[in-house]
Motif scaffolding. Structure first.
Motif, PDB file in Angstrom:
ATOM      1  N   ARG A  94       0.961  -1.217   0.053  1.00 24.67           N
ATOM      2  CA  ARG A  94       0.143  -0.071   0.003  1.00 24.67           C
ATOM      3  C   ARG A  94       0.961   1.181   0.154  1.00 24.67           C
ATOM      4  NH1 ARG A  94      -2.329  -3.052   4.271  1.00 24.67           N
ATOM      5  NH2 ARG A  94      -4.400  -3.539   3.849  1.00 24.67           N
ATOM      6  N   ASN A  95       0.106   2.176  -0.521  1.00 30.76           N
ATOM      7  CA  ASN A  95       0.815   3.461  -0.441  1.00 30.76           C
ATOM      8  C   ASN A  95      -0.362   4.657  -0.451  1.00 30.76           C
ATOM      9  OD1 ASN A  95       0.331   4.026  -3.152  1.00 30.76           O
ATOM     10  ND2 ASN A  95       2.561   4.181  -3.743  1.00 30.76           N
ATOM     11  N   ALA A  96      -0.210   5.790  -0.728  1.00 30.84           N
ATOM     12  CA  ALA A  96      -1.275   7.065  -0.791  1.00 30.84           C
ATOM     13  C   ALA A  96      -2.240   6.562  -1.838  1.00 30.84           C
ATOM     14  CB  ALA A  96      -0.859   8.355  -0.675  1.00 30.84           C
ATOM     15  N   GLN A  97      -1.786   6.268  -2.742  1.00 34.82           N
ATOM     16  CA  GLN A  97      -2.541   5.893  -4.045  1.00 34.82           C
ATOM     17  C   GLN A  97      -2.769   4.616  -4.394  1.00 34.82           C
ATOM     18  OE1 GLN A  97       1.022   7.368  -4.333  1.00 34.82           O
ATOM     19  NE2 GLN A  97       0.165   9.165  -3.889  1.00 34.82           N
ATOM     20  N   TRP A  98      -2.125   3.474  -3.889  1.00 38.80           N
ATOM     21  CA  TRP A  98      -2.911   2.339  -4.330  1.00 38.80           C
ATOM     22  C   TRP A  98      -2.759   0.961  -3.255  1.00 38.80           C
ATOM     23  CZ3 TRP A  98      -3.923   2.047  -9.345  1.00 38.80           C
ATOM     24  CH2 TRP A  98      -3.578   3.076 -10.136  1.00 38.80           C
ATOM     25  N   GLN A  99      -3.656   0.020  -3.336  1.00 36.31           N
ATOM     26  CA  GLN A  99      -3.337  -1.083  -2.825  1.00 36.31           C
ATOM     27  C   GLN A  99      -3.284  -2.242  -3.466  1.00 36.31           C
ATOM     28  OE1 GLN A  99      -5.927  -2.186   0.752  1.00 36.31           O
ATOM     29  NE2 GLN A  99      -6.241  -4.042  -0.033  1.00 36.31           N
ATOM     30  N   ILE A 100      -2.357  -3.001  -3.633  1.00 34.59           N
ATOM     31  CA  ILE A 100      -1.866  -3.988  -4.649  1.00 34.59           C
ATOM     32  C   ILE A 100      -1.923  -5.202  -3.605  1.00 34.59           C
ATOM     33  CG2 ILE A 100      -0.416  -4.886  -6.184  1.00 34.59           C
ATOM     34  CD1 ILE A 100       0.406  -1.868  -6.619  1.00 34.59           C
ATOM     35  N   THR A 136       9.849 -17.011 -14.270  1.00 33.93           N
ATOM     36  CA  THR A 136       8.757 -18.207 -13.989  1.00 33.93           C
ATOM     37  C   THR A 136       7.979 -17.631 -12.998  1.00 33.93           C
ATOM     38  OG1 THR A 136      10.027 -19.335 -12.374  1.00 33.93           O
ATOM     39  CG2 THR A 136      10.493 -19.934 -14.596  1.00 33.93           C
ATOM     40  N   GLY A 137       6.898 -18.375 -12.708  1.00 34.89           N
ATOM     41  CA  GLY A 137       5.823 -18.193 -11.489  1.00 34.89           C
ATOM     42  C   GLY A 137       4.419 -18.148 -12.349  1.00 34.89           C
ATOM     43  N   ASN A 138       3.231 -17.932 -11.393  1.00 33.37           N
ATOM     44  CA  ASN A 138       1.993 -17.918 -12.057  1.00 33.37           C
ATOM     45  C   ASN A 138       1.409 -17.098 -10.963  1.00 33.37           C
ATOM     46  OD1 ASN A 138      -0.432 -18.065 -13.365  1.00 33.37           O
ATOM     47  ND2 ASN A 138      -0.833 -19.885 -12.485  1.00 33.37           N
ATOM     48  N   LEU A 139       1.824 -15.759 -10.898  1.00 31.07           N
ATOM     49  CA  LEU A 139       1.384 -14.748  -9.753  1.00 31.07           C
ATOM     50  C   LEU A 139       0.094 -14.125 -10.112  1.00 31.07           C
ATOM     51  CD1 LEU A 139       4.392 -15.300  -9.279  1.00 31.07           C
ATOM     52  CD2 LEU A 139       4.551 -12.842  -8.436  1.00 31.07           C
ATOM     53  N   THR A 140      -0.780 -13.766  -9.230  1.00 29.20           N
ATOM     54  CA  THR A 140      -1.737 -13.078  -9.491  1.00 29.20           C
ATOM     55  C   THR A 140      -1.722 -11.647  -8.832  1.00 29.20           C
ATOM     56  OG1 THR A 140      -3.003 -13.704  -7.402  1.00 29.20           O
ATOM     57  CG2 THR A 140      -3.297 -14.886  -9.069  1.00 29.20           C
ATOM     58  N   TYR A 141      -2.566 -10.872  -9.340  1.00 29.57           N
ATOM     59  CA  TYR A 141      -2.306  -9.174  -9.081  1.00 29.57           C
ATOM     60  C   TYR A 141      -3.718  -8.673  -9.013  1.00 29.57           C
ATOM     61  CZ  TYR A 141      -1.451  -4.210 -10.243  1.00 29.57           C
ATOM     62  OH  TYR A 141      -1.316  -2.817 -10.169  1.00 29.57           O
ATOM     63  N   ARG A 142      -3.667  -7.941  -7.935  1.00 28.32           N
ATOM     64  CA  ARG A 142      -5.164  -7.139  -7.916  1.00 28.32           C
ATOM     65  C   ARG A 142      -4.661  -5.819  -7.053  1.00 28.32           C
ATOM     66  NH1 ARG A 142     -10.369  -6.683  -8.118  1.00 28.32           N
ATOM     67  NH2 ARG A 142     -11.573  -5.744  -6.660  1.00 28.32           N
ATOM     68  N   GLY A 143      -5.124  -5.051  -8.298  1.00 23.66           N
ATOM     69  CA  GLY A 143      -4.460  -3.241  -7.643  1.00 23.66           C
ATOM     70  C   GLY A 143      -5.770  -2.533  -7.686  1.00 23.66           C
ATOM     71  N   ALA A 189      12.308  -2.816   2.313  1.00 21.91           N
ATOM     72  CA  ALA A 189      12.550  -1.643   1.445  1.00 21.91           C
ATOM     73  C   ALA A 189      11.218  -1.380   0.672  1.00 21.91           C
ATOM     74  CB  ALA A 189      13.653  -2.128   0.467  1.00 21.91           C
ATOM     75  N   PRO A 190      11.053  -0.496   0.334  1.00 20.76           N
ATOM     76  CA  PRO A 190       9.635  -0.061  -0.252  1.00 20.76           C
ATOM     77  C   PRO A 190       9.764  -0.653  -1.799  1.00 20.76           C
ATOM     78  CG  PRO A 190      10.839   1.970   0.143  1.00 20.76           C
ATOM     79  CD  PRO A 190      11.683   0.762   0.641  1.00 20.76           C
ATOM     80  N   SER A 191       8.638  -0.925  -2.289  1.00 21.97           N
ATOM     81  CA  SER A 191       8.589  -1.247  -3.588  1.00 21.97           C
ATOM     82  C   SER A 191       7.932  -0.175  -4.498  1.00 21.97           C
ATOM     83  CB  SER A 191       7.697  -2.563  -3.791  1.00 21.97           C
ATOM     84  OG  SER A 191       8.092  -3.414  -2.879  1.00 21.97           O
ATOM     85  N   GLY A 227       7.073   3.875  -2.823  1.00 21.04           N
ATOM     86  CA  GLY A 227       6.791   3.917  -1.635  1.00 21.04           C
ATOM     87  C   GLY A 227       5.717   2.728  -1.063  1.00 21.04           C
ATOM     88  N   LEU A 228       5.336   1.774  -1.816  1.00 18.41           N
ATOM     89  CA  LEU A 228       4.699   0.689  -1.451  1.00 18.41           C
ATOM     90  C   LEU A 228       5.034  -0.292  -0.418  1.00 18.41           C
ATOM     91  CD1 LEU A 228       3.636  -0.140  -5.165  1.00 18.41           C
ATOM     92  CD2 LEU A 228       1.954   0.407  -3.304  1.00 18.41           C
ATOM     93  N   ARG A 229       4.462  -0.394   0.622  1.00 18.41           N
ATOM     94  CA  ARG A 229       4.979  -1.224   1.813  1.00 18.41           C
ATOM     95  C   ARG A 229       3.758  -2.167   1.990  1.00 18.41           C
ATOM     96  NH1 ARG A 229       9.687   0.263   4.063  1.00 18.41           N
ATOM     97  NH2 ARG A 229      10.500   2.222   3.433  1.00 18.41           N
TER      98      ARG A 229
END
Length: 130
Positions: A38-44, A58-65, A110-112, A128-130
């Motif tokens: 999260r940061n002030a603009q997003w929740q992922i 590789t991987g099969n990750l999901t994303y919800r932003g 560390a922030p993403s 600043g996503l943490r």
């Protein structure tokens, strides 16, 4: 999976200790919690990180932003690549690409950064996503 566990996986891969990595991944539980950044603009929310086996791309990750107006997008088939001290989780959606970059640190705190591109143009860069 929390960012610290994810970062530890990246660190293991990045320093090339494949035998240790193999043992670590063998004991990773598929029921680990999703990573929420999260940061002030997003929740992922990133899910299924345990699908990454330590091999870049590789991987099969999901994303919800979701933004602050609760406009959301969900994506599948994300991959992970780690090099030069940074791990990148990436997804594609037509001409759009989504990437979460995270520096590899010992404590994993560390922030993403979220970067969204349309073709070659960066349309969102959020730090600043943490």
């Amino acid at each position: 999976m929390n960012l610290k566990n994810f970062t530890n996986k990246c660190l293991i891969s990045a320093i090339g200790l494949s035998s240790i990595a193999s043992g670590f991944f063998a004991f990773t539980s598929p029921s680990l919690a999703d990573t929420v950044l999260r940061n002030a603009q997003w929740q992922i929310t990133i899910g299924n990180e345990n699908s990454w086996n330590g091999v870049n791309g590789t991987g099969n990750l999901t994303y919800r932003g979701c933004d602050t107006k609760n406009r959301c997008i969900s994506l599948r088939n994300g991959t992970v690549s780690c090099r030069d001290g940074v791990c990148t989780r990436a997804w594609r959606n037509g001409e759009y690409s989504y990437a979460i970059t995270s520096p590899i640190t010992e404590n994993g705190n560390a922030p993403s950064t979220l970067t969204v591109r349309k073709g070659a143009s960066v349309i969102v860069r959020s730090t600043g996503l943490r």
